[in-house]
Design a protein around this motif. Structure first.
Motif, PDB file in Angstrom:
ATOM      1  N   MET A   1       0.816  -1.195   0.000  1.00  0.00           N
ATOM      2  CA  MET A   1       0.000   0.000   0.000  1.00  0.00           C
ATOM      3  C   MET A   1       0.860   1.260   0.000  1.00  0.00           C
ATOM      4  O   MET A   1       0.551   2.225  -0.661  1.00  0.00           O
ATOM      5  CB  MET A   1      -0.932  -0.043   1.215  1.00  0.00           C
ATOM      6  N   THR A   2       1.959   1.212   0.762  1.00  0.00           N
ATOM      7  CA  THR A   2       2.866   2.354   0.825  1.00  0.00           C
ATOM      8  C   THR A   2       3.478   2.630  -0.538  1.00  0.00           C
ATOM      9  O   THR A   2       3.650   3.784  -0.924  1.00  0.00           O
ATOM     10  CB  THR A   2       3.980   2.093   1.857  1.00  0.00           C
ATOM     11  N   GLU A   3       3.778   1.568  -1.280  1.00  0.00           N
ATOM     12  CA  GLU A   3       4.378   1.723  -2.603  1.00  0.00           C
ATOM     13  C   GLU A   3       3.429   2.452  -3.553  1.00  0.00           C
ATOM     14  O   GLU A   3       3.846   3.329  -4.308  1.00  0.00           O
ATOM     15  CB  GLU A   3       4.752   0.357  -3.177  1.00  0.00           C
ATOM     16  N   CYS A   8       1.977   7.440  -6.363  1.00  0.00           N
ATOM     17  CA  CYS A   8       1.027   8.516  -6.656  1.00  0.00           C
ATOM     18  C   CYS A   8       1.557   9.878  -6.212  1.00  0.00           C
ATOM     19  O   CYS A   8       1.323  10.882  -6.889  1.00  0.00           O
ATOM     20  CB  CYS A   8      -0.318   8.240  -6.003  1.00  0.00           C
ATOM     21  N   VAL A   9       2.285   9.918  -5.089  1.00  0.00           N
ATOM     22  CA  VAL A   9       2.843  11.184  -4.598  1.00  0.00           C
ATOM     23  C   VAL A   9       3.791  11.782  -5.631  1.00  0.00           C
ATOM     24  O   VAL A   9       3.809  12.995  -5.848  1.00  0.00           O
ATOM     25  CB  VAL A   9       3.553  10.982  -3.240  1.00  0.00           C
ATOM     26  N   GLN A  10       4.580  10.945  -6.276  1.00  0.00           N
ATOM     27  CA  GLN A  10       5.473  11.448  -7.313  1.00  0.00           C
ATOM     28  C   GLN A  10       4.792  11.459  -8.672  1.00  0.00           C
ATOM     29  O   GLN A  10       4.957  12.381  -9.454  1.00  0.00           O
ATOM     30  CB  GLN A  10       6.745  10.621  -7.421  1.00  0.00           C
ATOM     31  N   GLY A  11       3.989  10.450  -8.966  1.00  0.00           N
ATOM     32  CA  GLY A  11       3.407  10.294 -10.299  1.00  0.00           C
ATOM     33  C   GLY A  11       2.403  11.363 -10.660  1.00  0.00           C
ATOM     34  O   GLY A  11       2.384  11.850 -11.793  1.00  0.00           O
ATOM     35  N   ILE A  12       1.572  11.764  -9.719  1.00  0.00           N
ATOM     36  CA  ILE A  12       0.540  12.761 -10.034  1.00  0.00           C
ATOM     37  C   ILE A  12       1.160  14.109 -10.404  1.00  0.00           C
ATOM     38  O   ILE A  12       0.824  14.661 -11.454  1.00  0.00           O
ATOM     39  CB  ILE A  12      -0.494  12.863  -8.891  1.00  0.00           C
ATOM     40  N   PRO A  13       2.092  14.665  -9.610  1.00  0.00           N
ATOM     41  CA  PRO A  13       2.702  15.930 -10.053  1.00  0.00           C
ATOM     42  C   PRO A  13       3.510  15.782 -11.343  1.00  0.00           C
ATOM     43  O   PRO A  13       3.492  16.675 -12.201  1.00  0.00           O
ATOM     44  CB  PRO A  13       3.610  16.340  -8.895  1.00  0.00           C
ATOM     45  N   GLU A  14       4.211  14.658 -11.496  1.00  0.00           N
ATOM     46  CA  GLU A  14       5.027  14.466 -12.687  1.00  0.00           C
ATOM     47  C   GLU A  14       4.171  14.388 -13.947  1.00  0.00           C
ATOM     48  O   GLU A  14       4.441  15.079 -14.936  1.00  0.00           O
ATOM     49  CB  GLU A  14       5.880  13.211 -12.550  1.00  0.00           C
ATOM     50  N   VAL A  15       3.138  13.571 -13.923  1.00  0.00           N
ATOM     51  CA  VAL A  15       2.279  13.424 -15.096  1.00  0.00           C
ATOM     52  C   VAL A  15       1.499  14.715 -15.361  1.00  0.00           C
ATOM     53  O   VAL A  15       1.334  15.118 -16.508  1.00  0.00           O
ATOM     54  CB  VAL A  15       1.343  12.203 -14.950  1.00  0.00           C
ATOM     55  N   SER A  16       1.056  15.379 -14.292  1.00  0.00           N
ATOM     56  CA  SER A  16       0.389  16.682 -14.468  1.00  0.00           C
ATOM     57  C   SER A  16       1.317  17.671 -15.161  1.00  0.00           C
ATOM     58  O   SER A  16       0.907  18.405 -16.061  1.00  0.00           O
ATOM     59  CB  SER A  16      -0.045  17.260 -13.122  1.00  0.00           C
ATOM     60  N   GLY A  17       2.565  17.689 -14.732  1.00  0.00           N
ATOM     61  CA  GLY A  17       3.544  18.585 -15.346  1.00  0.00           C
ATOM     62  C   GLY A  17       3.822  18.237 -16.796  1.00  0.00           C
ATOM     63  O   GLY A  17       3.957  19.124 -17.645  1.00  0.00           O
TER      64      GLY A  17
END
Length: 153
Positions: A1-3, A8-17
């Motif tokens: 679950m932590t993974e 998501c913590v890194q993926g959401i800002p990265e993909v949004s950017g």
């Protein structure tokens, strides 16, 4: 679950950017609601592909194709321009990733390849370049004025 949470913590800002930067380069007005909806979908698809028994890097190819398809389907950007701006954005992302990893490696006096072994440090060190992508998208959108009527919806 932590993974999943770290992804998501890194993926959401990265993909949004990435999406925002691609749209800004194509001179499409940044509609953050649309960007975030597609970001959520793309992050989940990317996560599933990364955990399939396929060649590493396939998730990046899929993301490039899906972002280009998103731009073509929902904006008035031609397919050729869509692919060019997405590839240009990924080139910027690659440059930022290498720079951030090297910077952290030098600051912490650790070999930069060490970060790839631990998924926690890899995800957390990925945040600065992800946030820089959003800032770059905002700067591009400010100086490269969006064209009117570029969204189909």
């Amino acid at each position: 679950m932590t993974e999943i949470l770290l992804f998501c913590v890194q993926g959401i800002p990265e993909v949004s950017g990435i999406i925002a930067c691609s749209l800004a380069l194509a001179r499409v007005k940044l509609r953050w609601g649309m960007i975030l909806v597609f970001t959520g979908i793309l992050v989940m698809v990317t996560y599933m592909i990364r955990h399939m028994p396929v060649t590493f890097g396939l998730h990046t190819v899929a993301a490039i194709l899906l972002i280009a398809l998103f731009i073509v389907l929902f904006t008035r950007v031609p397919p050729s321009t869509s692919f060019i701006v997405v590839f240009a954005t990924y080139a910027v992302l690659a440059l930022l990733e290498v720079s951030v990893y090297e910077l952290f490696g030098r600051l912490l006096n650790i070999e930069s390849s060490h970060f790839t072994f631990n998924p926690y440090t890899r995800m957390l060190i990925g945040l600065p370049h992800a946030l820089m992508m959003i800032v770059i998208a905002l700067v591009i959108a400010r100086y490269r004025k969006p064209l009117e009527g570029m969204w189909k919806i």
